[in-house]
Write an enzyme that holds these catalytic residues in place. Structure first.
Site, PDB file in Angstrom:
ATOM      1  N   ARG A  58       0.832  -1.206   0.000  1.00  0.00           N
ATOM      2  CA  ARG A  58       0.000   0.000   0.000  1.00  0.00           C
ATOM      3  C   ARG A  58       0.867   1.256   0.000  1.00  0.00           C
ATOM      4  O   ARG A  58       0.560   2.229  -0.689  1.00  0.00           O
ATOM      5  CB  ARG A  58      -0.929   0.008   1.213  1.00  0.00           C
ATOM      6  CG  ARG A  58      -1.712   1.296   1.342  1.00  0.00           C
ATOM      7  CD  ARG A  58      -2.677   1.302   2.496  1.00  0.00           C
ATOM      8  NE  ARG A  58      -3.294   2.613   2.641  1.00  0.00           N
ATOM      9  CZ  ARG A  58      -4.276   2.902   3.484  1.00  0.00           C
ATOM     10  NH1 ARG A  58      -4.759   1.957   4.278  1.00  0.00           N
ATOM     11  NH2 ARG A  58      -4.778   4.113   3.557  1.00  0.00           N
ATOM     12  N   ASN A 110     -10.932  -4.126  -1.105  1.00  0.00           N
ATOM     13  CA  ASN A 110     -10.934  -3.031  -2.074  1.00  0.00           C
ATOM     14  C   ASN A 110      -9.979  -3.270  -3.237  1.00  0.00           C
ATOM     15  O   ASN A 110      -9.017  -4.028  -3.089  1.00  0.00           O
ATOM     16  CB  ASN A 110     -10.550  -1.713  -1.365  1.00  0.00           C
ATOM     17  CG  ASN A 110     -11.749  -1.007  -0.782  1.00  0.00           C
ATOM     18  OD1 ASN A 110     -12.808  -0.977  -1.393  1.00  0.00           O
ATOM     19  ND2 ASN A 110     -11.585  -0.439   0.401  1.00  0.00           N
ATOM     20  N   CYS A 159     -19.414  -2.049   1.043  1.00  0.00           N
ATOM     21  CA  CYS A 159     -18.554  -0.895   1.317  1.00  0.00           C
ATOM     22  C   CYS A 159     -19.154  -0.124   2.476  1.00  0.00           C
ATOM     23  O   CYS A 159     -20.373  -0.143   2.692  1.00  0.00           O
ATOM     24  CB  CYS A 159     -18.462  -0.010   0.075  1.00  0.00           C
ATOM     25  SG  CYS A 159     -17.375   1.432   0.281  1.00  0.00           S
ATOM     26  N   HIS A 193     -17.287   3.718  -4.679  1.00  0.00           N
ATOM     27  CA  HIS A 193     -16.395   4.862  -4.558  1.00  0.00           C
ATOM     28  C   HIS A 193     -16.669   5.928  -5.614  1.00  0.00           C
ATOM     29  O   HIS A 193     -15.924   6.898  -5.732  1.00  0.00           O
ATOM     30  CB  HIS A 193     -14.912   4.454  -4.582  1.00  0.00           C
ATOM     31  CG  HIS A 193     -14.492   3.750  -3.340  1.00  0.00           C
ATOM     32  ND1 HIS A 193     -13.213   3.292  -3.129  1.00  0.00           N
ATOM     33  CD2 HIS A 193     -15.177   3.406  -2.219  1.00  0.00           C
ATOM     34  CE1 HIS A 193     -13.134   2.705  -1.944  1.00  0.00           C
ATOM     35  NE2 HIS A 193     -14.320   2.760  -1.377  1.00  0.00           N
ATOM     36  N   TYR A 197     -15.200  10.102  -1.598  1.00  0.00           N
ATOM     37  CA  TYR A 197     -14.185   9.813  -2.614  1.00  0.00           C
ATOM     38  C   TYR A 197     -14.295  10.716  -3.834  1.00  0.00           C
ATOM     39  O   TYR A 197     -13.346  10.802  -4.625  1.00  0.00           O
ATOM     40  CB  TYR A 197     -14.264   8.340  -3.036  1.00  0.00           C
ATOM     41  CG  TYR A 197     -13.648   7.400  -2.029  1.00  0.00           C
ATOM     42  CD1 TYR A 197     -12.295   7.087  -2.073  1.00  0.00           C
ATOM     43  CD2 TYR A 197     -14.408   6.838  -1.016  1.00  0.00           C
ATOM     44  CE1 TYR A 197     -11.721   6.236  -1.137  1.00  0.00           C
ATOM     45  CE2 TYR A 197     -13.848   5.990  -0.080  1.00  0.00           C
ATOM     46  CZ  TYR A 197     -12.510   5.695  -0.145  1.00  0.00           C
ATOM     47  OH  TYR A 197     -11.936   4.861   0.787  1.00  0.00           O
TER      48      TYR A 197
END
Length: 438
Positions: free
Chosen positions: A94, A148, A170, A200, A253
């Site tokens: 990440r 995700n 989500c 998102h 988002y």
């Protein structure tokens, strides 16, 4: 009669929330067996989570048998539900997803832009293997995916695996409903938001409170005092012009796509001062696992809510409860379109309100896409399809096209630079590309 849940990614810091959700719903959703599964690299965390989960169950006095293992296929035997919460490459991967794009002047975020693309590249092949195992070993089990990028991953599984009992979840719709309830000074279960779009990139097109339309009131307030951002996104607020022009309730988002310059400026400043969000999370995770080790801890600690994905697990538990009991209540999930949005393909995965039945979610029609965002949603859906294609083919041109199509990149030269650097950085987790000599 048994009711078995397998948690893939059982060593995740979010797992105590799943255990809490199962315990809380035990009277209606009487799980008899829980198996936590992880990989060798997550063995230490799995042990810590397993022991905490045992203490939580012991305190609850519920008849739940819990074990943990690194043997996934064995764990899947006789499973009724399989939840997925994996991070291929861990927080180190990440960090690269965030750090490398930022170093090139692009937003670095784990589920959007270049970072989200590479999270999908690493994740989709692994979960396709899992889905095949589920189909072979426990074909009647539901896969509840909150790995995700949830929408992209769910679409990949539904289109390219033999297992079709897959639903994505989500926490963003959950957050939006709860925060809207707070600003309207009502209870969350009194609020209903009609969602249109995809994970998102979903908008609220209508807000009802006990059946009364209060959309205009919420849209008027959203420009100054509505904050429904999770812990990993700093709310920058919305202008009155944007809200009035679109006539829609954006999700947190959307800041990445409609406030790109401001978000990038904020993220670069944070990057220089504190490192990436991944590095912040690494510190938080370290603290969480020290707390989890405490033999006197018998419940999910409050500190877990500082994680951006808090409440994902609660959403998943509610979904499983509704499927098991054929509740036919309404929840927001990621599933086949099936005509709910006629502008998008039938087999596109969208994020939409559904009636939850024992046979899965039944999407509630929301009609045509609003003209104000139709073009954006078309582009994002085409982008998602390209990401899925590249994840499976390992074709460089597919990957490059996905990068260029993404609105947060959209630069034919610099996108290639980011693509090449990320391919090199994540080589160990991208066998589909490596096998083609890329």
């Amino acid at each position: 009669m048994t009711l078995k849940l397998v948690v893939v990614g059982g060593g995740s810091s979010y797992t105590p929330e799943i255990i809490e959700g199962i315990i809380r719903r035990y009277d209606s959703f009487p799980v008899t067996d829980i198996v936590l599964v992880d990989v060798e690299a997550g063995k230490e965390k799995l042990e810590i989570i397993g022991r905490l989960a045992l203490r939580m169950i012991e305190k609850s006095n519920k008849a739940i048998h819990l074990t943990w293992t690194l043997n996934r296929r064995q764990a899947l035997e006789n499973a009724d539900f399989v939840s997925t919460q994996i991070r291929v490459g861990g927080l180190e991967a990440r960090s690269k997803d965030e750090r490398i794009p930022l170093s090139h002047g692009f937003i670095g975020q784990e589920t959007n832009g270049a970072g989200g693309i590479f999270k999908a590249f690493r994740t989709i092949p692994v979960l396709l293997e899992l889905a095949k195992d589920v189909h072979d070993i426990c074909p009647n089990a539901w896969i509840i995916n909150f790995t995700n990028p949830a929408g992209i991953v769910t679409e990949a599984l539904l289109k390219h695996s033999p297992h079709k009992k897959v639903i994505g979840v989500c926490n963003i719709p959950f957050n939006m409903r709860h925060s809207t309830a707070e600003i309207l000074n009502v209870k969350p279960d009194e609020v209903s938001i009609e969602f249109i779009g995809m994970n998102h990139f979903v908008f609220g097109s209508k807000v009802l409170v006990n059946g009364e339309d209060r959309t205009n009131e919420v849209l008027e307030k959203v420009t100054h005092d509505l904050d429904y951002s999770p812990a990993n996104i700093v709310n920058l607020g919305w202008t009155k012009t944007f809200i009035e022009a679109t006539g829609l309730l954006p999700n947190p988002y959307h800041q990445y796509y409609f406030q790109t310059a401001d978000v990038l400026k904020k993220d670069l400043k944070a990057f220089k001062e504190n490192g990436t969000r991944a590095e912040v999370v690494q510190d938080l995770e370290g603290s969480l696992f020290e707390i989890y080790k405490n033999p006197s801890l018998y419940e999910k600690p409050k500190e877990l809510e500082e994680r951006g994905g808090a409440f994902y697990s609660d959403v998943a538990c509610s979904l499983m409860d509704s499927i098991y009991n054929n509740k036919q209540d309404i929840q927001t999930v990621n599933t086949w379109n099936h005509g709910a949005i006629p502008d998008l393909p039938e087999d596109a995965v969208i994020e939409v309100n559904c009636i939850i039945t024992k046979n899965g979610p039944k999407p509630i029609a929301v009609g045509h896409l609003p003209l104000s965002v139709k073009g954006h949603i078309y582009q994002m859906k085409a982008f998602e399809e390209l990401v899925i294609q590249a994840s499976i083919t390992g074709n460089y041109n597919d990957a490059y096209t996905a990068m260029v199509m993404n609105p947060l990149l959209a630069d034919e030269k610099r996108s290639k630079d980011v693509l090449d650097e990320l391919l090199e950085a994540h080589q160990a987790y991208l066998p589909q590309f490596n096998s083609r000599g890329i």
